[in-house]
Write an enzyme that holds these catalytic residues in place. Structure first.
Site, mmCIF file in Angstrom:
data_model
loop_
_atom_site.group_PDB
_atom_site.id
_atom_site.type_symbol
_atom_site.label_atom_id
_atom_site.label_comp_id
_atom_site.label_asym_id
_atom_site.label_seq_id
_atom_site.Cartn_x
_atom_site.Cartn_y
_atom_site.Cartn_z
ATOM 1 N N CYS A 1 0.890 -1.377 0.121
ATOM 2 C CA CYS A 1 0.352 -0.179 -0.266
ATOM 3 C C CYS A 1 0.969 1.091 0.149
ATOM 4 O O CYS A 1 1.807 1.440 0.365
ATOM 5 C CB CYS A 1 -0.944 0.097 1.032
ATOM 6 S SG CYS A 1 -2.348 1.634 1.126
HETATM 7 N N1 MHO Z 1 -5.029 0.394 3.631
HETATM 8 C C1 MHO Z 1 -5.816 -0.172 2.736
HETATM 9 C C2 MHO Z 1 -5.217 -0.049 2.260
HETATM 10 C C3 MHO Z 1 -5.151 0.979 0.440
HETATM 11 S S1 MHO Z 1 -3.516 1.153 -0.173
HETATM 12 C C4 MHO Z 1 -4.458 2.689 -0.701
HETATM 13 C C5 MHO Z 1 -6.130 -1.487 3.089
HETATM 14 O O1 MHO Z 1 -5.521 -2.455 3.914
HETATM 15 O O2 MHO Z 1 -6.935 -1.802 2.897
HETATM 16 O O3 MHO Z 1 -3.294 -0.302 -0.968
#
Ligand code: MHO
Length: 223
Positions: A28
């Protein structure tokens, strides 16, 4: 009383500096943008998508693209090798079956010299990790800037602070390109201390009163 706008500050900070670009994915993109934004020598950070086959990907239509961080850095202050050490030491670079191409570990090199350094550091890191590294290593190709809400994501969790800094960031572009905003985004995510940021600003090539104004502004922010 506003002494310098962020555009003027950023112009001063990049004057007479030859910046290079590093482009990489380590899961991420929110967290690594904050981490790298806290490092001295890193002048700008932004997040986007690379590596896939579709045109103009977005977060919702990411398909085979990968979440990617891009930084502009001053190689006289932080080397590509140091950047790679931060990169590999702060995520698990090998594929697992759950996350997919969106979050794959990737390095997108900009020239053969970066590629050479990648090969050298990678073999050191494989010794450190104790297994072969599967980071996807490819020429950079096209970087598509991600949506505003993903840029400096952690800083944007503090809309009241951003309201106070409106004079610094009249536009999204000015926020994306700002070194100070990159440091703030790192700071709120727990990277870098107040003291480090103040000491760094004291060394910035700005008029003394502009430095003091930025420091004052920083010290009175309530998170
Ligand atoms: N924190 C999110 C991902 C967002 S990132 C911009 C999650 O754990 O789903 O991909």
């Amino acid at each position: 009383m506003v002494l310098l706008t962020t555009t003027e500050i950023d112009k001063e900070l990049t004057k007479n500096r030859r910046l290079e670009i590093a482009t990489f994915g380590m899961g991420c993109f929110w967290g690594p943008e904050a981490r790298f934004g806290s490092l001295q020598g890193v002048i700008r950070t932004r997040v986007g998508y690379t590596g896939g086959t579709t045109v103009a990907p977005t977060y919702k239509t990411i398909e085979d693209h990968t979440e990617t961080v891009e930084i502009d850095y001053d190689p006289t202050s932080i080397s590509y090798e140091e950047i790679l050490l931060h990169f590999w030491r702060n995520h698990y670079p090998n594929r697992d079956q759950y996350k997919g191409q969106q979050y794959v570990s990737s390095l997108r090199f900009h020239n053969q010299q970066q590629k050479l350094i990648i090969d050298l550091v990678k073999s050191e890191m494989e010794k450190e990790l104790g297994e072969p590294i599967e980071t996807e290593i490819t020429p950079v190709g096209h970087f598509t800037l991600a949506e505003d809400r993903h840029q400096k994501y952690y800083l944007k969790r503090y809309p009241n602070v951003l309201d106070k800094l409106y004079w610094l960031y009249p536009s999204e572009e000015s926020l994306i390109n700002s070194t100070f905003a990159a440091r703030l985004n790192g700071f709120v995510k727990g990277f870098g201390t107040r003291d480090q940021i103040v000491t760094e600003i004291e060394s910035w090539p700005l008029p003394e009163n502009a430095r003091q104004q930025l420091i004052r502004q920083f010290m009175i922010l309530k998170w």
